[in-house]
Scaffold this motif. Structure first.
Motif, PDB file in Angstrom:
ATOM      1  N   GLY A 156       0.848  -1.202   0.000  1.00 31.00           N
ATOM      2  CA  GLY A 156       0.000   0.000   0.000  1.00 31.00           C
ATOM      3  C   GLY A 156       0.878   1.243   0.000  1.00 31.00           C
ATOM      4  O   GLY A 156       0.758   2.103  -0.852  1.00 31.00           O
ATOM      5  N   HIS A 157       1.811   1.307   0.971  1.00 28.28           N
ATOM      6  CA  HIS A 157       2.841   2.359   0.936  1.00 28.28           C
ATOM      7  C   HIS A 157       3.839   2.009  -0.161  1.00 28.28           C
ATOM      8  O   HIS A 157       4.322   2.884  -0.880  1.00 28.28           O
ATOM      9  CB  HIS A 157       3.522   2.443   2.299  1.00 28.28           C
ATOM     10  N   ASN A 158       4.108   0.726  -0.240  1.00 26.80           N
ATOM     11  CA  ASN A 158       4.982   0.200  -1.277  1.00 26.80           C
ATOM     12  C   ASN A 158       4.558  -1.247  -1.500  1.00 26.80           C
ATOM     13  O   ASN A 158       4.157  -1.923  -0.554  1.00 26.80           O
ATOM     14  CB  ASN A 158       6.442   0.276  -0.826  1.00 26.80           C
ATOM     15  N   GLN A 159       4.682  -1.747  -2.725  1.00 26.37           N
ATOM     16  CA  GLN A 159       4.129  -3.075  -3.016  1.00 26.37           C
ATOM     17  C   GLN A 159       4.889  -4.203  -2.318  1.00 26.37           C
ATOM     18  O   GLN A 159       4.381  -5.312  -2.218  1.00 26.37           O
ATOM     19  CB  GLN A 159       4.026  -3.312  -4.530  1.00 26.37           C
ATOM     20  N   THR A 160       6.120  -3.945  -1.835  1.00 29.90           N
ATOM     21  CA  THR A 160       6.891  -5.013  -1.181  1.00 29.90           C
ATOM     22  C   THR A 160       6.741  -4.980   0.341  1.00 29.90           C
ATOM     23  O   THR A 160       7.416  -5.729   1.047  1.00 29.90           O
ATOM     24  CB  THR A 160       8.399  -4.874  -1.489  1.00 29.90           C
ATOM     25  N   HIS A 161       5.884  -4.103   0.861  1.00 26.16           N
ATOM     26  CA  HIS A 161       5.875  -3.871   2.311  1.00 26.16           C
ATOM     27  C   HIS A 161       5.367  -5.083   3.106  1.00 26.16           C
ATOM     28  O   HIS A 161       4.374  -5.703   2.742  1.00 26.16           O
ATOM     29  CB  HIS A 161       5.026  -2.639   2.647  1.00 26.16           C
ATOM     30  N   ARG A 182       4.249  10.711   8.191  1.00 21.11           N
ATOM     31  CA  ARG A 182       3.407  10.762   6.998  1.00 21.11           C
ATOM     32  C   ARG A 182       3.267   9.350   6.450  1.00 21.11           C
ATOM     33  O   ARG A 182       4.262   8.744   6.054  1.00 21.11           O
ATOM     34  CB  ARG A 182       4.050  11.648   5.930  1.00 21.11           C
ATOM     35  N   LEU A 183       2.040   8.844   6.423  1.00 20.58           N
ATOM     36  CA  LEU A 183       1.795   7.543   5.800  1.00 20.58           C
ATOM     37  C   LEU A 183       1.553   7.831   4.320  1.00 20.58           C
ATOM     38  O   LEU A 183       0.482   8.312   3.943  1.00 20.58           O
ATOM     39  CB  LEU A 183       0.594   6.848   6.442  1.00 20.58           C
ATOM     40  N   LEU A 184       2.578   7.625   3.524  1.00 21.30           N
ATOM     41  CA  LEU A 184       2.510   7.973   2.103  1.00 21.30           C
ATOM     42  C   LEU A 184       1.848   6.824   1.342  1.00 21.30           C
ATOM     43  O   LEU A 184       2.342   5.703   1.358  1.00 21.30           O
ATOM     44  CB  LEU A 184       3.911   8.259   1.555  1.00 21.30           C
ATOM     45  N   ILE A 185       0.723   7.147   0.709  1.00 24.13           N
ATOM     46  CA  ILE A 185      -0.109   6.115   0.095  1.00 24.13           C
ATOM     47  C   ILE A 185       0.203   6.016  -1.388  1.00 24.13           C
ATOM     48  O   ILE A 185       0.049   6.976  -2.137  1.00 24.13           O
ATOM     49  CB  ILE A 185      -1.598   6.435   0.322  1.00 24.13           C
ATOM     50  N   ASP A 186       0.643   4.825  -1.787  1.00 25.68           N
ATOM     51  CA  ASP A 186       0.921   4.565  -3.194  1.00 25.68           C
ATOM     52  C   ASP A 186      -0.282   3.865  -3.825  1.00 25.68           C
ATOM     53  O   ASP A 186      -0.688   4.196  -4.928  1.00 25.68           O
ATOM     54  CB  ASP A 186       2.188   3.706  -3.301  1.00 25.68           C
ATOM     55  N   ASP A 187      -0.853   2.890  -3.110  1.00 26.32           N
ATOM     56  CA  ASP A 187      -2.002   2.130  -3.599  1.00 26.32           C
ATOM     57  C   ASP A 187      -3.039   2.087  -2.473  1.00 26.32           C
ATOM     58  O   ASP A 187      -2.899   1.310  -1.520  1.00 26.32           O
ATOM     59  CB  ASP A 187      -1.541   0.726  -3.997  1.00 26.32           C
ATOM     60  N   ALA A 188      -4.068   2.945  -2.577  1.00 30.41           N
ATOM     61  CA  ALA A 188      -5.028   3.121  -1.475  1.00 30.41           C
ATOM     62  C   ALA A 188      -5.799   1.843  -1.181  1.00 30.41           C
ATOM     63  O   ALA A 188      -6.011   1.492  -0.011  1.00 30.41           O
ATOM     64  CB  ALA A 188      -5.983   4.264  -1.801  1.00 30.41           C
ATOM     65  N   ALA A 189      -6.205   1.124  -2.234  1.00 30.54           N
ATOM     66  CA  ALA A 189      -7.001  -0.093  -2.028  1.00 30.54           C
ATOM     67  C   ALA A 189      -6.163  -1.161  -1.317  1.00 30.54           C
ATOM     68  O   ALA A 189      -6.625  -1.817  -0.378  1.00 30.54           O
ATOM     69  CB  ALA A 189      -7.512  -0.612  -3.364  1.00 30.54           C
ATOM     70  N   ALA A 190      -4.916  -1.321  -1.764  1.00 34.98           N
ATOM     71  CA  ALA A 190      -4.024  -2.306  -1.143  1.00 34.98           C
ATOM     72  C   ALA A 190      -3.733  -1.930   0.307  1.00 34.98           C
ATOM     73  O   ALA A 190      -3.690  -2.794   1.194  1.00 34.98           O
ATOM     74  CB  ALA A 190      -2.719  -2.405  -1.936  1.00 34.98           C
TER      75      ALA A 190
END
Ligand SMILES: [Zn+2]
Ligand SMILES: [Zn+2]
Length: 301
Positions: A156-161, A182-190
């Motif tokens: 979500g923040h990063n795909q490998t998290h 800051r929770l930086l959102i890359d993919d909100a749904a994930a």
């Protein structure tokens, strides 16, 4: 196993050159758990790194933001903390919460060390190492000997998290997925699904603390300027279960740009960048239109 978080983390300095800092702060939470903090002067990201020691193996979570071993003697410090076993250092697994450089820049310091295994940082490597067959579903386990660490996919923040749950201390090591910052959102749904997954996972397990990768807020919940080497009056590192249980709803109601909560900030850097770009273009169009109008009037005049 209870532990102590009675510690004042290195807050950096307004003028780092005038006040030399120890690059790495080591805090002994309990005999077999260490929390390391990189000085904000060494690198503004000021990462937290965690060392968990079992009876057969040890686990290092993240290697921080600094590669140079002279500026940041991470591997040397970790080796000094590792106990001996049969005249050798305890085997060490070096894992990452996610692939962002500030969580793995120290990897090369461990590359050539004997009995050290560095987990790959790309998604395929993470899946293969922990044997995830249905990513991001399922939980992997690391057996350290008398201590098991569960690995929970949290993209979500990063795909490998991933997040790590330690059964010895009851701590969730949450990386950039959940922290006072800051929770930086890359993919909100994930991200939303990951939050639900962790809430569900912890329903049946004791949770003492949630320890993340950074502190980016002061005690009042205000974010430090991005890139700042000085963090006066920092927010506590540890977050509590209530911060996690509130996260799925916070993500579900997210406006897509920015939202402030008492202990974290939700932000979508790409959306914010786009918004700024759109505003800049609109302002530019207005200026050009204004200038053209002025010129036309003058000509008429
Ligand atoms: Zn990150
Ligand atoms: Zn980070």
């Amino acid at each position: 196993m209870p532990g102590s978080l009675d510690v004042h983390w290195n807050e950096g300095a307004a003028d780092c050159t005038a006040t030399p800092q120890n690059p790495l702060q080591v805090h002994n939470y309990e005999p077999q758990t260490f929390i390391l903090r990189q000085s904000p002067c060494a690198e503004f990201e000021a990462n937290f790194i965690y060392l968990l020691i079992g009876s057969d193996k040890a686990l290092l979570i993240d290697t921080g933001a600094v590669a140079d071993s002279k500026a940041m003697p991470l591997a040397k410090t970790i080796l000094e903390l590792l106990p001996d076993q049969d005249g050798k250092k305890l085997p060490l697994i070096v894992a990452h919460t996610h692939r962002h450089l500030d969580h793995r820049a120290g990897d090369p310091q461990f590359a050539s060390l004997p009995s050290v295994q560095v987990v790959p940082f790309d998604l395929e490597g993470v899946r293969a190492f922990f044997d995830f067959t249905d990513w991001p579903h399922g939980i992997a386990h690391i057996d350290l000997g008398g201590r098991t660490v569960d690995v929970i996919p949290t993209p979500g923040h990063n795909q490998t998290h991933v997040a790590f749950y330690d059964d010895r201390t009851g701590i969730l090591f949450s990386g950039d997925f959940l922290m006072p910052g800051r929770l930086l959102i890359d993919d909100a749904a994930a991200y939303h699904e990951s939050a639900l997954r962790v809430v569900e996972f912890l329903k049946t397990r004791p949770l003492t603390h949630i320890l993340g990768g950074h502190i980016e807020l002061n005690a009042a919940g205000r974010a430090y300027r991005f890139g700042s080497h000085y963090h006066p009056n920092e927010h506590r590192l540890e977050l509590a279960k209530a911060d996690l249980t509130a996260l799925p709803a916070a993500l579900a109601h997210f406006n897509g740009f920015y939202a402030r909560y008492p202990n974290y900030i939700l932000a979508n850097p790409i959306h914010n960048l786009l918004a700024v770009a759109i505003i800049a273009v609109a302002v530019l169009i207005l200026i050009v239109w204004g200038v053209l109008r002025l010129l036309r009037r003058r000509r008429r005049g």
